[in-house]
Design an enzyme around this catalytic site. Structure first.
Site, mmCIF file in Angstrom:
data_model
loop_
_atom_site.group_PDB
_atom_site.id
_atom_site.type_symbol
_atom_site.label_atom_id
_atom_site.label_comp_id
_atom_site.label_asym_id
_atom_site.label_seq_id
_atom_site.Cartn_x
_atom_site.Cartn_y
_atom_site.Cartn_z
ATOM 1 N N ARG A 25 19.234 -37.868 -23.776
ATOM 2 C CA ARG A 25 17.917 -38.364 -25.120
ATOM 3 C C ARG A 25 17.130 -37.246 -25.244
ATOM 4 O O ARG A 25 16.374 -37.825 -25.905
ATOM 5 C CB ARG A 25 17.561 -39.499 -25.258
ATOM 6 C CG ARG A 25 18.411 -40.415 -25.231
ATOM 7 C CD ARG A 25 19.170 -40.674 -26.586
ATOM 8 N NE ARG A 25 19.731 -41.320 -26.998
ATOM 9 C CZ ARG A 25 19.523 -42.461 -27.410
ATOM 10 N NH1 ARG A 25 18.785 -42.621 -28.094
ATOM 11 N NH2 ARG A 25 20.337 -43.956 -27.588
ATOM 12 N N ARG A 29 14.189 -38.295 -31.560
ATOM 13 C CA ARG A 29 13.424 -39.435 -33.105
ATOM 14 C C ARG A 29 12.251 -38.351 -32.634
ATOM 15 O O ARG A 29 11.173 -38.352 -32.939
ATOM 16 C CB ARG A 29 12.933 -40.718 -33.126
ATOM 17 C CG ARG A 29 14.939 -40.449 -34.175
ATOM 18 C CD ARG A 29 14.608 -42.289 -33.968
ATOM 19 N NE ARG A 29 14.639 -42.785 -32.839
ATOM 20 C CZ ARG A 29 15.194 -43.965 -32.700
ATOM 21 N NH1 ARG A 29 15.694 -44.828 -33.528
ATOM 22 N NH2 ARG A 29 15.821 -44.439 -31.510
ATOM 23 N N ARG A 38 17.237 -35.027 -39.432
ATOM 24 C CA ARG A 38 17.746 -36.605 -39.742
ATOM 25 C C ARG A 38 17.426 -37.071 -41.481
ATOM 26 O O ARG A 38 17.400 -38.258 -42.268
ATOM 27 C CB ARG A 38 17.716 -38.282 -38.639
ATOM 28 C CG ARG A 38 18.219 -38.078 -37.639
ATOM 29 C CD ARG A 38 19.571 -38.792 -38.030
ATOM 30 N NE ARG A 38 19.172 -40.087 -38.306
ATOM 31 C CZ ARG A 38 19.180 -40.849 -39.195
ATOM 32 N NH1 ARG A 38 19.462 -40.507 -40.083
ATOM 33 N NH2 ARG A 38 18.360 -41.908 -38.524
ATOM 34 N N ASP A 74 27.129 -39.924 -29.930
ATOM 35 C CA ASP A 74 26.786 -40.664 -28.970
ATOM 36 C C ASP A 74 28.131 -42.218 -28.586
ATOM 37 O O ASP A 74 29.018 -41.344 -28.491
ATOM 38 C CB ASP A 74 26.549 -41.714 -30.470
ATOM 39 C CG ASP A 74 25.026 -42.929 -29.766
ATOM 40 O OD1 ASP A 74 24.147 -42.800 -29.730
ATOM 41 O OD2 ASP A 74 25.971 -44.404 -30.551
ATOM 42 N N TYR A 151 29.326 -53.660 -26.567
ATOM 43 C CA TYR A 151 28.739 -53.444 -28.345
ATOM 44 C C TYR A 151 29.905 -54.081 -28.731
ATOM 45 O O TYR A 151 29.803 -54.651 -29.686
ATOM 46 C CB TYR A 151 28.933 -51.620 -28.733
ATOM 47 C CG TYR A 151 27.510 -51.437 -28.066
ATOM 48 C CD1 TYR A 151 26.115 -51.737 -28.863
ATOM 49 C CD2 TYR A 151 27.140 -50.979 -26.823
ATOM 50 C CE1 TYR A 151 24.778 -51.554 -28.245
ATOM 51 C CE2 TYR A 151 26.120 -49.938 -26.358
ATOM 52 C CZ TYR A 151 24.667 -50.350 -27.053
ATOM 53 O OH TYR A 151 23.955 -50.307 -27.390
HETATM 54 O O1 CP3 Z 1 20.066 -36.229 -26.606
HETATM 55 C C1 CP3 Z 1 20.830 -36.648 -25.962
HETATM 56 O O2 CP3 Z 1 21.064 -37.404 -25.029
HETATM 57 C C2 CP3 Z 1 22.367 -36.195 -26.944
HETATM 58 C C3 CP3 Z 1 23.257 -37.500 -27.635
HETATM 59 C C4 CP3 Z 1 22.860 -39.175 -27.573
HETATM 60 C C5 CP3 Z 1 22.774 -39.733 -28.331
HETATM 61 N N1 CP3 Z 1 22.981 -41.039 -27.636
HETATM 62 C C6 CP3 Z 1 21.846 -39.673 -29.359
HETATM 63 C C7 CP3 Z 1 21.879 -41.380 -30.285
HETATM 64 C C8 CP3 Z 1 23.722 -39.224 -25.658
HETATM 65 C C9 CP3 Z 1 23.960 -39.474 -25.353
HETATM 66 C C10 CP3 Z 1 23.802 -41.406 -26.470
HETATM 67 C C11 CP3 Z 1 23.758 -41.734 -25.473
HETATM 68 C C12 CP3 Z 1 24.012 -43.924 -26.076
HETATM 69 N N2 CP3 Z 1 23.961 -44.022 -27.498
HETATM 70 C C13 CP3 Z 1 23.868 -44.450 -25.128
HETATM 71 C C14 CP3 Z 1 23.943 -44.403 -23.526
HETATM 72 C C15 CP3 Z 1 22.591 -43.551 -22.734
HETATM 73 C C16 CP3 Z 1 21.618 -44.721 -23.165
HETATM 74 O O3 CP3 Z 1 20.372 -45.004 -24.141
HETATM 75 O O4 CP3 Z 1 21.287 -46.089 -22.442
HETATM 76 C C17 CP3 Z 1 23.796 -45.814 -25.861
HETATM 77 C C18 CP3 Z 1 23.926 -47.285 -24.743
HETATM 78 C C19 CP3 Z 1 23.810 -45.501 -27.192
HETATM 79 C C20 CP3 Z 1 23.894 -46.329 -27.370
HETATM 80 C C21 CP3 Z 1 22.935 -46.220 -29.034
HETATM 81 N N3 CP3 Z 1 22.643 -45.236 -30.212
HETATM 82 C C22 CP3 Z 1 21.918 -47.239 -29.818
HETATM 83 C C23 CP3 Z 1 21.952 -48.741 -29.181
HETATM 84 C C24 CP3 Z 1 20.687 -46.540 -30.384
HETATM 85 C C25 CP3 Z 1 19.846 -47.270 -31.721
HETATM 86 C C26 CP3 Z 1 19.041 -47.642 -31.021
HETATM 87 C C27 CP3 Z 1 18.456 -46.547 -30.266
HETATM 88 O O5 CP3 Z 1 17.918 -45.573 -29.029
HETATM 89 O O6 CP3 Z 1 17.867 -45.394 -31.209
HETATM 90 C C28 CP3 Z 1 21.564 -45.449 -30.847
HETATM 91 C C29 CP3 Z 1 21.411 -44.268 -32.187
HETATM 92 C C30 CP3 Z 1 20.901 -43.214 -31.196
HETATM 93 N N4 CP3 Z 1 21.899 -42.378 -30.851
HETATM 94 C C31 CP3 Z 1 19.992 -41.239 -31.705
HETATM 95 C C32 CP3 Z 1 20.125 -40.731 -30.880
HETATM 96 C C33 CP3 Z 1 19.173 -39.220 -31.248
HETATM 97 C C34 CP3 Z 1 19.022 -42.438 -32.549
HETATM 98 C C35 CP3 Z 1 19.260 -42.130 -34.339
HETATM 99 C C36 CP3 Z 1 18.188 -41.857 -34.824
HETATM 100 O O7 CP3 Z 1 18.034 -43.444 -35.524
HETATM 101 O O8 CP3 Z 1 18.224 -40.942 -35.590
#
Ligand code: CP3
Length: 345
Positions: A25, A29, A38, A74, A151
């Site tokens: 990540r 944000r 965003r 994602d 999910y």
């Molecule tokens: O920078 C990076 O690592 C690249 C992108 C990336 C994102 N998600 C962007 C994202 C990666 C590799 C992921 C993987 C991901 N997504 C996982 C596995 C890693 C982990 O965190 O366990 C999971 C479980 C998800 C599912 C997911 N995506 C959730 C539960 C959420 C909402 C809660 C949260 O943590 O924000 C997301 C949204 C998400 N994915 C955001 C980002 C930058 C935030 C979106 C926003 O609000 O702008």
């Protein structure tokens, strides 16, 4: 030696002058650049815009100067061509309006995913390759079958996974059918990303830790074996099963090149379990980045002193960067790892 070589050499267990470093990540944000993007686009539309995804990750790589970029995407958008209505609610995370709860839901999921339905992911790989410096490694990724299933069945994020665990125990046949389709989808995505130029891929099993070792073996392990067999060793694979170090003995029997480790176990102990013939990635607690620099350096040095000079080590967090993280702390962490010099003795 450049970042790409450091990462690939670590994944092949070759000695390095210092460990490679990147952060899960790393674009998100906590970064002003990401928040600005965003303001004009929803998260799902961003994920479907390869140019913007590439720029988003390239900006983060520029700020942090990490050794590797993971594509900006994602794990969940793949559920859309599988027949799930996915939305990201503002601040609340993902919601699936039509979760998988029974026999009837199987009909809408294709047995084999048409790669054209996720062409935007492959384009994100090629666009990101163009957008980042050639000396950085590029990592593709997908969600692991269990984490995708959690999910799909719960209909969003969960703490207890009641629907998912009930389904797998009450109807193992239906569970296998669902897991087979998710396994296929993850394989199609990862193979396309490899074809598009990913140097390595990471499989996120973020909620594996909700299971005990016996359930992991019965309901998850066989599908992970199938997924890894489909990938066929084309590029190195990192498997990150988070949340429960008691799963490591089982996970270590998988044919992955590297294992992601969270902060719940000392990294040197995790490596003993996994075995010296595999690479290891981790494992700084992401909340350490909320502390002062002295603490950050002390905790980072603890990991580096324990394993930093071992061939096959990749520095990372034990989970993703938190949105509360001051960017300068992430920058300082990366710099600290880069200053670590493996002594030749
Ligand atoms: O920078 C990076 O690592 C690249 C992108 C990336 C994102 N998600 C962007 C994202 C990666 C590799 C992921 C993987 C991901 N997504 C996982 C596995 C890693 C982990 O965190 O366990 C999971 C479980 C998800 C599912 C997911 N995506 C959730 C539960 C959420 C909402 C809660 C949260 O943590 O924000 C997301 C949204 C998400 N994915 C955001 C980002 C930058 C935030 C979106 C926003 O609000 O702008």
């Amino acid at each position: 030696m450049n970042g790409k070589s450091l990462l690939l050499r670590a994944l092949r267990l070759q000695p390095n002058p210092r460990p490679p470093v990147w952060l899960m990540r790393q674009a998100g944000r906590y970064m002003a650049e990401y928040r600005a993007v965003r303001e004009n686009v929803s998260f799902l539309d961003l994920c479907r815009n390869p140019r913007l995804c590439a720029q988003t990750m390239a900006d983060a790589v520029g700020v942090l100067d990490v050794d590797a970029a993971i594509i900006f995407s994602d794990i969940l958008p793949i559920l859309v061509p599988l027949g799930f209505d996915l939305e990201y609610t503002p601040g609340g995370g993902p919601v699936i309006a039509n979760p998988f709860r029974g026999e009837d839901d199987l009909a809408r999921i294709p047995a084999a995913l048409d790669p054209d339905r996720i062409g935007f992911v492959f384009e994100t790989v090629s666009e990101t390759r163009r957008a980042i410096p050639g000396e950085k490694a590029l990592i593709g990724f997908a969600g692991a079958p269990w984490t995708l299933a959690s999910y799909a069945v719960e209909g969003g994020s969960s703490r207890r996974f009641i629907h998912t665990k009930t389904l797998m125990r009450r109807n193992p046949r239906l569970w296998s059918a669902l897991m087979d389709r998710l396994t296929d989808a993850a394989a199609v995505s990862l193979l396309g990303q490899i074809e598009a130029g990913a140097d390595a891929v990471q499989i996120f099993d973020s909620w594996a830790g909700a299971l005990g070792p016996a359930d992991y073996e019965t309901y998850v392990f066989p599908f992970m074996e199938k997924l890894l067999a489909r990938l066929g060793g084309r590029v190195p694979v990192i498997y990150f099963a988070a949340g429960n170090p008691a799963l490591l003995p089982a996970a270590a029997r998988l044919d992955a090149d590297a294992f992601g480790i969270d902060w719940r176990i000392p990294i040197e102990r995790a490596w003993e379990i996994i075995g010296a013939n595999r690479a290891v990635q981790g494992n700084l607690d992401p909340t350490v980045l909320l502390a002062g620099q002295e603490t950050i350096f002390a905790e980072t040095d603890r990991i580096l002193n324990a394993v930093g000079s071992r061939p096959g080590f990749i520095f990372n967090l034990g989970h993703g960067v938190l949105k509360e993280t001051p960017v300068e702390n992430a920058v300082a962490l990366v710099r600290r790892v880069k200053e670590f010099a493996v002594s030749s003795s």
